[in-house]
Write an enzyme that holds these catalytic residues in place. Structure first.
Site, PDB file in Angstrom:
ATOM      1  N   LYS A 217     -49.620  41.069  -9.595  1.00 39.49           N
ATOM      2  CA  LYS A 217     -49.890  40.113 -10.217  1.00 39.49           C
ATOM      3  C   LYS A 217     -50.484  40.464 -11.870  1.00 39.49           C
ATOM      4  CE  LYS A 217     -47.948  37.307  -9.116  1.00 39.49           C
ATOM      5  NZ  LYS A 217     -46.317  37.673  -9.134  1.00 39.49           N
TER       6      LYS A 217
ATOM      7  N   GLY B 147     -49.040  42.067 -14.113  1.00 36.73           N
ATOM      8  CA  GLY B 147     -47.914  42.261 -15.143  1.00 36.73           C
ATOM      9  C   GLY B 147     -47.075  43.338 -15.030  1.00 36.73           C
TER      10      GLY B 147
ATOM     11  N   THR C  25     -43.999  43.207 -13.741  1.00 37.28           N
ATOM     12  CA  THR C  25     -42.425  43.016 -13.965  1.00 37.28           C
ATOM     13  C   THR C  25     -42.285  43.202 -15.369  1.00 37.28           C
ATOM     14  OG1 THR C  25     -42.843  41.259 -12.351  1.00 37.28           O
ATOM     15  CG2 THR C  25     -40.834  41.093 -13.792  1.00 37.28           C
ATOM     16  N   TRP C  26     -43.224  42.732 -16.141  1.00 39.25           N
ATOM     17  CA  TRP C  26     -43.148  43.114 -17.863  1.00 39.25           C
ATOM     18  C   TRP C  26     -43.275  44.406 -17.980  1.00 39.25           C
ATOM     19  CZ3 TRP C  26     -47.497  41.263 -21.445  1.00 39.25           C
ATOM     20  CH2 TRP C  26     -47.242  41.237 -22.662  1.00 39.25           C
TER      21      TRP C  26
ATOM     22  N   HIS D 168     -47.429  49.728  -5.806  1.00 36.11           N
ATOM     23  CA  HIS D 168     -48.805  49.226  -5.618  1.00 36.11           C
ATOM     24  C   HIS D 168     -49.652  49.965  -4.991  1.00 36.11           C
ATOM     25  CE1 HIS D 168     -47.538  45.378  -7.764  1.00 36.11           C
ATOM     26  NE2 HIS D 168     -46.732  45.094  -6.506  1.00 36.11           N
TER      27      HIS D 168
ATOM     28  N   SER E 137     -53.067  33.906 -10.536  1.00 33.42           N
ATOM     29  CA  SER E 137     -51.822  34.384 -10.521  1.00 33.42           C
ATOM     30  C   SER E 137     -51.381  34.535  -8.914  1.00 33.42           C
ATOM     31  CB  SER E 137     -51.265  35.430 -11.447  1.00 33.42           C
ATOM     32  OG  SER E 137     -49.909  35.789 -11.424  1.00 33.42           O
TER      33      SER E 137
ATOM     34  N   ARG F   6     -44.295  32.679 -14.389  1.00 36.00           N
ATOM     35  CA  ARG F   6     -44.972  31.469 -14.153  1.00 36.00           C
ATOM     36  C   ARG F   6     -45.106  31.113 -15.526  1.00 36.00           C
ATOM     37  NH1 ARG F   6     -50.168  29.386 -13.386  1.00 36.00           N
ATOM     38  NH2 ARG F   6     -50.986  31.467 -13.966  1.00 36.00           N
TER      39      ARG F   6
END
Ligand code: A3P
Length: 315
Positions: free
Chosen positions: A65, A67, A69-70, A125, A155, A279
């Site tokens: 959570k 970032g 994906t970005w 991760h 998040s 989100r």
């Protein structure tokens, strides 16, 4: 395939580890000092023992959570920009960033394939001390994205509730916060995760680039250039004149990705709905969720865990 003997050995190892209930995954095991989801423990083990890094590999590392994906989208777009110069037929318009940049842990579950073109870009991760030796010893690069622990909490609380597996039920915000303050969360504790990569970025700045979600929001242009330079894919003057950086930022923007058909429905890693990765995409949304006592408690933990490390957060 594992035989009955290996299965029994796995069970035996797991039963000796401390166990807690996760937020989305029913069991977390304290494995090598982090709370590893039960469904990934074998995979993290295989990753550590078998992964052979190539010098050209790139790892997008993060606490969930933050970032991920970005940054996966941005990294993919930077290193592949010669192959997909037209923004209209870009793979990011037809694939989710997690499909283009697979999380190594899930790759070993067989849910997603290893990239076939170089540079291979992976997500992870896994905390720094648990990475395979071949990553540490090779010339491959790691980009870590860090986010302020307040926004991560909100998040994570909203995301994990949507994707939780049976038989977990909704965690009240107070319950989740208690776990968070004790570091009990998938891949937690979050403080040691961040500090592990932070220290390595200071010791080996050519190996680990440490970024903050908030900085990327604040000045994407500067950060994208920094990432490209670090990875050895700097933008030429001509590219800068042709607004290539701006196109990448637009392609990877929250609005563009959230509203892209490919991210509106469907599942990745067998159980995660793609739409839940998008989100609000804002900073400071935590102010809408935190009570004064929660704020005070988290501030204290941050001071305790990060004091003296040089790592700080704009709160
Ligand atoms: P919020 O829940 O605060 O909105 P991760 O990718 O590590 O799972 O992190 C998810 C967080 O990043 C979510 O934060 C999500 O909305 C945000 N996010 C996803 N894509 C983004 C993008 N392109 N730009 C900015 N934020 C993004």
């Amino acid at each position: 395939m594992e035989g009955p003997q290996e299965n029994a050995e796995d069970e035996l190892i797991l039963s000796s580890l401390p166990r807690e209930m996760g937020w989305a995954i029913p069991d977390l095991y304290l494995f090598q000092q982090f709370w590893c989801p039960s469904i990934l423990i074998k995979e993290v083990n295989i990753f550590q023992k078998q992964f052979e890094a190539k010098d050209s590999d790139i790892f997008v590392a993060s606490f969930p959570k933050s970032g991920t994906t970005w940054l996966k989208a941005i990294t993919f777009a930077i290193v592949n920009r010669q192959c997909f110069s037209s923004i209209h037929n870009h793979p990011l318009l037809t694939s989710n960033p997690h499909q283009l940049v697979p999380a190594v842990e899930f790759m070993y579950r067989g849910d997603i394939h290893c990239p076939t073109t170089e540079p291979r870009v992976f997500g992870t991760h896994t905390p720094f001390p648990s990475l395979p030796n071949s990553i540490i010893e090779s010339k491959c690069k790691i980009i870590y994205i860090c986010r302020n622990p307040f926004d991560i909490f909100v998040s994570a609380w909203t995301f994990f509730d949507k994707i939780k597996l049976e038989p977990l039920s909704t965690l009240k915000i107070e319950e989740a916060f208690e776990k968070y303050c004790n570091g009990i969360i998938e891949f937690g504790p979050w403080w040691s995760h961040m500090v592990g990569y932070w220290k390595e970025s200071l010791a080996k700045p050519n190996k680990v680039l440490f970024l903050k979600y908030e900085d990327l929001k604040d000045d994407a242009n500067f950060q994208v250039k920094k990432i490209a330079d670090f990875l050895g894919f700097p933008f030429t003057q001509e590219e800068e004149n042709n607004q290539v950086i701006e196109s990448i930022i637009k392609l990877c923007s929250f609005e563009k990705m959230k509203n892209s058909e490919v991210n509106k429905s469907g599942i990745i890693y067998q159980f995660l709905e793609k739409k839940y990765f998008f989100r609000k995409g804002e900073t400071r949304d935590w102010v809408n969720y935190f009570s004064p006592s929660m704020t005070e408690k988290l501030c204290k933990i941050i001071e305790e865990k990060f004091g003296g490390s040089g790592l700080s957060f704009m709160i």
